[in-house]
Design an enzyme around this catalytic site. Structure first.
Site, mmCIF file in Angstrom:
data_model
loop_
_atom_site.group_PDB
_atom_site.id
_atom_site.type_symbol
_atom_site.label_atom_id
_atom_site.label_comp_id
_atom_site.label_asym_id
_atom_site.label_seq_id
_atom_site.Cartn_x
_atom_site.Cartn_y
_atom_site.Cartn_z
ATOM 1 N N ASP A 42 0.862 -1.185 0.000
ATOM 2 C CA ASP A 42 0.000 0.000 0.000
ATOM 3 C C ASP A 42 0.896 1.231 0.000
ATOM 4 O O ASP A 42 1.751 1.395 0.880
ATOM 5 C CB ASP A 42 -0.905 -0.010 1.231
ATOM 6 C CG ASP A 42 -2.002 1.031 1.124
ATOM 7 O OD1 ASP A 42 -3.143 0.651 0.833
ATOM 8 O OD2 ASP A 42 -1.714 2.223 1.319
ATOM 9 N N LEU A 43 0.720 2.081 -0.999
ATOM 10 C CA LEU A 43 1.506 3.313 -1.106
ATOM 11 C C LEU A 43 0.981 4.326 -0.109
ATOM 12 O O LEU A 43 -0.153 4.803 -0.225
ATOM 13 C CB LEU A 43 1.421 3.850 -2.536
ATOM 14 C CG LEU A 43 2.138 5.181 -2.825
ATOM 15 C CD1 LEU A 43 3.614 5.091 -2.469
ATOM 16 C CD2 LEU A 43 1.961 5.560 -4.278
ATOM 17 N N ASP A 86 -3.770 2.712 -5.051
ATOM 18 C CA ASP A 86 -2.491 2.758 -4.336
ATOM 19 C C ASP A 86 -2.057 1.366 -3.884
ATOM 20 O O ASP A 86 -1.253 1.234 -2.978
ATOM 21 C CB ASP A 86 -2.602 3.699 -3.124
ATOM 22 C CG ASP A 86 -3.727 3.296 -2.178
ATOM 23 O OD1 ASP A 86 -4.439 2.320 -2.495
ATOM 24 O OD2 ASP A 86 -3.895 3.956 -1.142
#
Length: 402
Positions: free
Chosen positions: A269-270, A312
């Site tokens: 997960d960004l 994301d």
């Protein structure tokens, strides 16, 4: 010129004219067949993505309902219930959006399916709201009763329909690609046949036939390669997309079942993407996504194992790696991504799961997702780069870490 010479010339001229007429007709027919096949492949790609998004949204809703039930437990004060309901609502909106695409671009059967699933989903949403209200009121008995009698049956019915339709659409997309390939083969065979016939009539016409065949072949191959690539590639990063991820993971799990070699999955997960979009604009957010994709490509071996599966969200399939090796890859990736920026801090959070003999694809993804959720919760503050943490252990897979 003798009568035989004049007759031969006339016959040759008529034969040449016939070949030219046929080739003109053949070219038009080939273009139409190719265009129709290409249109079907493009339409199947759009519908396949919509069905895949619908399937993902259904699974996401079930996940957030399960998370919401944790409010009945002793750790309820640590849970962000409004965020859970917001995620559940976003998944419902994503499902509705995907089904609208199916109704808009699909045929009669697609529209009938979308209408039916939307009707079932409205019933499910009513049941889910009743469950949420019971949980908020602290009535565990009522909440469990609603979940068992209404929410779970409605969810399983919708999930089976969405998964079945998504699988059917994937098979249809494969058949459409084969149809385009068969059209190419028919065009090639017809061109070759009349190339031979034209060579017998007029030697010079052989060059024209050869040129035409080559152009048709190249154009058809280029179109086929374009649609096959577009159907499995994320346009922003060039990594595999959500559909490619699930197909590759299923394939790797089958290979692992035969060979017994280890297999690990990293879900990423960004961090801070929404904040970057809101404060700096979507161009900055896209650059952040591309930066992570580039870091993935340089930090992980094997480009076919890298995927962007959401806004994301990223995934890495590590064939031949156990949980320890996967955790090492994740640590290296976190460090490389954080060190790659001199302007502002950036970070990525990951969860690791190792396949076990009893794990199917959905269970492995769910285990990695749970590991990712735990890793996100372990981050202090707004989720920026934190000090190294001991690895967490997933409930359903080999290992996970943040």
């Amino acid at each position: 010129m003798s009568i035989f010479g004049r007759a031969g010339t006339r016959l040759a001229s008529l034969g040449l004219a016939g070949v030219l007429v046929f080739l003109a007709v053949f070219a038009i027919a080939s273009a139409r067949v190719t265009n129709r096949s290409a249109h079907r492949v493009e339409r199947s790609s759009v519908l396949g993505e919509a069905y895949a998004q619908a399937e993902k949204a259904v699974v996401s809703q079930g996940y957030w309902v399960t998370e919401y039930m944790l409010k009945l437990g002793p750790g309820a004060r640590y849970l962000d219930a409004p965020a859970f309901r917001a995620h559940h609502r976003q998944a419902a909106e994503a499902l509705s959006g995907a089904l609208e695409v199916v109704r808009r671009d699909g045929g009669a059967a697609d529209r009938a399916f979308a209408t039916r699933l939307l009707a079932l989903h409205r019933v499910y949403m009513h049941s889910a709201r009743t469950l949420f209200a019971a949980v908020d009121a602290g009535d565990g008995k009522a909440a469990v009763g609603v979940q068992i009698r209404r929410v779970d049956p409605d969810f399983l019915r919708i999930k089976r329909l969405a998964q079945g339709a998504s699988s059917t659409r994937r098979r249809q997309a494969f058949r459409d690609v084969l149809s385009l390939s068969h059209a190419h083969e028919l065009i090639f065979a017809g061109t070759l046949l009349f190339f031979t016939f034209g060579l017998v009539l007029v030697g010079v016409f052989a060059w024209l036939l050869r040129t035409y065949r080559r152009r048709v072949e190249e154009a058809t191959r280029a179109e086929l390669a374009h649609f096959e690539h577009a159907a499995l590639t994320d346009h922003l990063t060039g990594l595999g997309n959500h559909r490619a991820f699930h197909e590759s993971l299923e394939r790797e799990l089958q290979r692992r079942a035969r060979s017994g070699s280890p297999l690990s999955l990293i879900m990423l997960d960004l961090d801070g993407l929404k904040k970057a979009n809101d404060s700096l604009g979507h161009q900055a957010g896209d650059e952040l996504i591309q930066a992570l994709a580039g870091c993935l490509s340089s930090s992980v071996r094997g480009g076919d194992s890298l995927y962007r599966i959401g806004g994301d969200e990223f995934a890495v399939i590590l064939a031949g790696e156990g949980v320890e090796g996967a955790e090492e890859v994740l640590r290296r990736l976190e460090a490389d991504f954080a060190a790659g920026s001199t302007d502002s801090p950036r970070s990525v959070t990951g969860g690791v799961a190792e396949a076990k003999n009893w794990l199917d694809r959905d269970s492995l993804v769910r285990s990695a997702d749970l590991a990712l959720v735990r890793a996100k919760r372990a981050r202090p503050g707004d989720g920026r780069e934190a000090a190294p943490r001991p690895p967490l252990r997933a409930l359903e897979a080999g290992s996970a870490r943040g």
